[in-house]
Design a protein around this motif. Sequence first.
Motif, PDB file in Angstrom:
ATOM      1  N   ILE A  10      -0.746  -0.781   2.979  1.00  0.00           N
ATOM      2  CA  ILE A  10       0.631  -0.882   2.645  1.00  0.00           C
ATOM      3  C   ILE A  10       1.019   0.304   2.105  1.00  0.00           C
ATOM      4  N   VAL A  11       2.113   1.091   2.101  1.00  0.00           N
ATOM      5  CA  VAL A  11       2.538   2.152   1.455  1.00  0.00           C
ATOM      6  C   VAL A  11       3.791   1.796   0.587  1.00  0.00           C
ATOM      7  N   ALA A  12       3.588   2.229  -0.660  1.00  0.00           N
ATOM      8  CA  ALA A  12       4.614   1.612  -1.629  1.00  0.00           C
ATOM      9  C   ALA A  12       6.079   2.768  -1.459  1.00  0.00           C
ATOM     10  N   TYR A  13       6.973   1.638  -1.035  1.00  0.00           N
ATOM     11  CA  TYR A  13       8.158   2.623  -1.053  1.00  0.00           C
ATOM     12  C   TYR A  13       8.752   3.348  -2.317  1.00  0.00           C
ATOM     13  N   THR A  14       8.913   2.161  -3.229  1.00  0.00           N
ATOM     14  CA  THR A  14       9.061   2.736  -4.506  1.00  0.00           C
ATOM     15  C   THR A  14       8.023   1.930  -5.392  1.00  0.00           C
ATOM     16  N   SER A  15       8.083   2.265  -6.867  1.00  0.00           N
ATOM     17  CA  SER A  15       7.474   1.727  -7.862  1.00  0.00           C
ATOM     18  C   SER A  15       7.837   0.272  -8.160  1.00  0.00           C
ATOM     19  N   PRO A  16       7.002  -0.780  -8.170  1.00  0.00           N
ATOM     20  CA  PRO A  16       7.207  -2.305  -8.279  1.00  0.00           C
ATOM     21  C   PRO A  16       7.951  -2.189  -9.654  1.00  0.00           C
ATOM     22  N   THR A  17       8.947  -3.190  -9.848  1.00  0.00           N
ATOM     23  CA  THR A  17       9.578  -3.241 -11.301  1.00  0.00           C
ATOM     24  C   THR A  17       8.975  -4.789 -11.902  1.00  0.00           C
ATOM     25  N   SER A  18       9.265  -4.777 -12.994  1.00  0.00           N
ATOM     26  CA  SER A  18       8.860  -6.210 -13.824  1.00  0.00           C
ATOM     27  C   SER A  18       9.653  -7.306 -13.377  1.00  0.00           C
ATOM     28  N   ASP A  26      10.365  -8.218 -10.237  1.00  0.00           N
ATOM     29  CA  ASP A  26       9.860  -8.882  -9.153  1.00  0.00           C
ATOM     30  C   ASP A  26       8.609  -8.752  -8.594  1.00  0.00           C
ATOM     31  N   TYR A  27       7.865  -7.656  -9.173  1.00  0.00           N
ATOM     32  CA  TYR A  27       6.549  -7.173  -8.869  1.00  0.00           C
ATOM     33  C   TYR A  27       6.264  -6.893  -7.384  1.00  0.00           C
ATOM     34  N   ARG A  28       7.321  -6.433  -6.698  1.00  0.00           N
ATOM     35  CA  ARG A  28       7.349  -6.247  -5.270  1.00  0.00           C
ATOM     36  C   ARG A  28       6.909  -5.016  -4.707  1.00  0.00           C
ATOM     37  N   ILE A  29       5.751  -4.974  -3.936  1.00  0.00           N
ATOM     38  CA  ILE A  29       5.511  -3.678  -3.358  1.00  0.00           C
ATOM     39  C   ILE A  29       6.214  -3.640  -1.903  1.00  0.00           C
ATOM     40  N   THR A  30       7.347  -2.871  -1.983  1.00  0.00           N
ATOM     41  CA  THR A  30       7.753  -2.607  -0.493  1.00  0.00           C
ATOM     42  C   THR A  30       7.113  -1.789   0.450  1.00  0.00           C
ATOM     43  N   ASP A  31       6.960  -2.034   1.696  1.00  0.00           N
ATOM     44  CA  ASP A  31       6.260  -1.304   2.527  1.00  0.00           C
ATOM     45  C   ASP A  31       7.239  -0.335   3.001  1.00  0.00           C
ATOM     46  N   LYS A  32       6.729   1.050   2.948  1.00  0.00           N
ATOM     47  CA  LYS A  32       7.442   2.200   3.381  1.00  0.00           C
ATOM     48  C   LYS A  32       7.270   2.399   4.960  1.00  0.00           C
ATOM     49  N   LEU A  33       6.024   1.965   5.551  1.00  0.00           N
ATOM     50  CA  LEU A  33       5.877   1.945   6.994  1.00  0.00           C
ATOM     51  C   LEU A  33       6.315   1.043   7.839  1.00  0.00           C
ATOM     52  N   LEU A  43       2.870  -9.413  -6.527  1.00  0.00           N
ATOM     53  CA  LEU A  43       1.607  -9.413  -7.371  1.00  0.00           C
ATOM     54  C   LEU A  43       2.170  -9.574  -8.706  1.00  0.00           C
ATOM     55  N   ASP A  44       2.425 -10.848  -9.146  1.00  0.00           N
ATOM     56  CA  ASP A  44       3.250 -11.294 -10.298  1.00  0.00           C
ATOM     57  C   ASP A  44       1.890 -11.738 -11.267  1.00  0.00           C
ATOM     58  N   PRO A  45       1.855 -10.842 -12.394  1.00  0.00           N
ATOM     59  CA  PRO A  45       0.723 -11.104 -13.326  1.00  0.00           C
ATOM     60  C   PRO A  45       0.914 -12.432 -14.174  1.00  0.00           C
ATOM     61  N   GLN A  66      -8.442   0.615 -13.830  1.00  0.00           N
ATOM     62  CA  GLN A  66      -7.593  -0.296 -13.349  1.00  0.00           C
ATOM     63  C   GLN A  66      -6.250  -0.002 -14.211  1.00  0.00           C
ATOM     64  N   ILE A  67      -5.138  -0.335 -13.220  1.00  0.00           N
ATOM     65  CA  ILE A  67      -3.701  -0.196 -13.774  1.00  0.00           C
ATOM     66  C   ILE A  67      -2.894  -1.462 -13.412  1.00  0.00           C
ATOM     67  N   ALA A  68      -1.670  -1.736 -14.094  1.00  0.00           N
ATOM     68  CA  ALA A  68      -0.876  -2.644 -13.670  1.00  0.00           C
ATOM     69  C   ALA A  68      -0.001  -2.535 -12.570  1.00  0.00           C
ATOM     70  N   VAL A  69       0.518  -3.403 -12.115  1.00  0.00           N
ATOM     71  CA  VAL A  69       1.181  -3.486 -10.694  1.00  0.00           C
ATOM     72  C   VAL A  69       2.299  -2.525 -10.769  1.00  0.00           C
ATOM     73  N   THR A  70       3.130  -2.437 -11.850  1.00  0.00           N
ATOM     74  CA  THR A  70       4.102  -1.566 -12.075  1.00  0.00           C
ATOM     75  C   THR A  70       3.713  -0.218 -12.385  1.00  0.00           C
ATOM     76  N   SER A  71       2.496   0.064 -12.439  1.00  0.00           N
ATOM     77  CA  SER A  71       1.920   1.534 -12.412  1.00  0.00           C
ATOM     78  C   SER A  71       1.725   2.253 -11.072  1.00  0.00           C
ATOM     79  N   ILE A  72       2.022   1.388  -9.671  1.00  0.00           N
ATOM     80  CA  ILE A  72       2.049   1.849  -8.745  1.00  0.00           C
ATOM     81  C   ILE A  72       3.234   2.488  -8.362  1.00  0.00           C
ATOM     82  N   ALA A  73       3.066   3.987  -7.911  1.00  0.00           N
ATOM     83  CA  ALA A  73       4.068   4.872  -7.587  1.00  0.00           C
ATOM     84  C   ALA A  73       4.550   4.898  -6.498  1.00  0.00           C
ATOM     85  N   ALA A  74       5.805   5.573  -6.269  1.00  0.00           N
ATOM     86  CA  ALA A  74       5.999   5.557  -4.715  1.00  0.00           C
ATOM     87  C   ALA A  74       5.427   6.424  -3.893  1.00  0.00           C
ATOM     88  N   ASN A  75       5.033   6.215  -2.602  1.00  0.00           N
ATOM     89  CA  ASN A  75       4.209   6.836  -1.780  1.00  0.00           C
ATOM     90  C   ASN A  75       2.519   6.703  -1.959  1.00  0.00           C
TER      91      ASN A  75
END
Length: 719
Positions: free
Chosen positions: A200-208, A210-217, A225-227, A242-251
């Motif tokens: 899955i490719v992150a469209y934007t960075s997930p927020t606290s 909803d912790y949603r990783i939206t697919d760009k493709l 991924l709710d902690p 190791q990172i938090a889900v909110t540290s995932i960046a766009a693209n």
Amino acid sequence: MKDFLKVKSVKGTLIGVEDYVTADCSSELLENQMAVMDSSGNIIKMDYSEYTETVSDISQYLGNTITVYYRQLSESDECTLIAIDAETTKNSQLEISYDDISSFSGNTLKYYETSSSVKSLKLKDSDLTVRYNGKIVGEDDTITLTNPSTQEEEDFTRTEALEEWLTPDSDYFIYGTVTLTDNGDDGTFDMIQIYNYETIVAYTSPTSSDYRITDKLVTGNYLILDPQASSYSYTITKNGEQIAVTSIAANDIVLYATSLDGSVYTLLVTNTSVSGSVTSISSNNSKISIANTSYKIGSKCEDYIKDKSGKDLKVGVSGTFYIDAFGTVVFGTLDTTSAIPYAYITDAYIDYDEGGAPYITVYSTSSSSGADSYALDDKIKLNGSTVTGENAVDRLAVSAAYANGDEEYAEKIYGAGKTPTLTGYSQPARVTIKNSVVTEIVTLTSDEVQSQNDDSDQIVLCKDIDEYTYSSNSFTLDGKTSFSVNSSTIVICVPENRKSKSSYAKKTVSSAFTSGDSYYIEAYDINSSKIAGLIILYGNDGTLTSVKKDTDYSIVATLPETIYDEDRDTSAQTFDVYAASNTAKTWTTYDSEEFSDIEVGDVIQFAYDGDNLAQGLITNIKFSDIAAVLDGETTNNDQLYNWEEEQDPTEDNNYQEYKFDYRFKKSGTDDDETYTSTSLGTVPYSRACMYNISQVLVDDKSCTLQRAVSIPMKTVQRK
């Protein structure tokens, strides 16, 4: 010291860390707990929170034989991990990428140690620990898998599932890694850990929120991924940390592996990209070279690029490409480049007087002049490939066969018995000319008619030649809208004689087409909005002034006389006409045949080109027809011919009630424009042409004709 510090040691196999367990771990482990089994089968649980807060620091040894040091103040107290010694014990661990796996059968895994060397690895026949995507798979478990091709569920035993996961031509073959552990270093592997990832490719960075990783493709695809979730746990590793889900960046490219029960997620995140030009693509589209470095191509990569840029992923394009943890190009963005100008290639040849230099004659829409000859670059880019100029000439002969649709309609476009004069290289194209040298050419690559093309680096025929009717920036065929045009659409006027360099022209839509008129055209590069990029207009050389509704009628004043046209080295004809004036004007014809049958007194209309050469004759009234009726019936000024003589309306006379109610024929065709009347139904518009005849001399036919044409013509507009 051992007694003083209450520190003990044990050598054994790490069989569990929280939810990460081997087949030997039968007890439940809590958060921050691990379990080691010694050589006697005793299991020691201990808390590792003082040693590390990161579970992967411990889970990396899962299945290995290690020596651990732990503190226990009394027999009833909990054991606390102090240190791990993994260096002095014998463990063999091997990680194999999915694309190095050769086969799996009978608990034997074969893999490519080198590109040409296959090595076999033996797994334990009994007490084998199998872990899939972070969780143990029991020997007696039934594994339910969803077929990625059919989306249907299938059940397997553990042995069957291993073969499906590890067989390259299986529908269930993994995209990930296999880690084998031999904790006794006896040559037989005790544990196999399989990670099978989805992308899955992150469209934007997930927020606290909803912790949603939206697919760009893929539209509608996402991962949450709710902690704080109690039904699942996850670990996310990005660039080794190791990172938090909110540290995932766009693209960011996210590879995620989900355990069979959905309780464990393991994520590998990368933000690696490479920029450069595509230098090669394998024949099966599985490998791509960018700046001469090879990568695998992801299944969605080409579609994403095509959808976003309208361009194909092909050799020669440049851009930025995003790579996942396994060296696969998952998606990319192509560099924005100026579109290669449209052109029409009229000829190609090798100039042996210049040592065999290759040339093409081309009309370029980026030039204000007619077609001209240009040398080809020593290494010219042709349809994305770099070839020699001589090879380019050969290839242009091939692509020319896909063009020139006007051959089939030649008589309708150019007249009876006429065919277009081609060179064997005549064709529309895209051509780049720098410093009078052709550096790049894009041609048709097939005669296939495609519905759409948004790629400005290609030229594609989208509407085959036919007689289309123009109205309000749209063209219709058989009464249905076929495609549209706008101010960006290029119109190239292509002459019957492709060798006539000065007869090519670029026009705008507004200057080339008149609403309600029909044209023989081809449409190229119709985009997703149904707008054509290029129109090839046949039968109009761009400088031709065509017959239109407001074209003056001309009355022939002299019979055609054959002359020799020195400028064109050919025969032609001259004749005089009156056109809305009492002064005769002399015209020279384009050829020596078309006007041969006109007579003095005929009412005609005709087109003319930039050299004022008459062509495209339309005879509206033949004077001989009028003379035959008038002769002998008008004898003096008191007796005039009845112009309202009635006749039976038929198709041959355009359903006219009066014999001399002559109709203007639309654009030189056999069709009249019509309008709808409530009383008469659908009837033609007419534009009448009448002679004002004051005297007809019966005894002198030549004088009769001369007298008739001396009177000015009168035109009226009526229905």
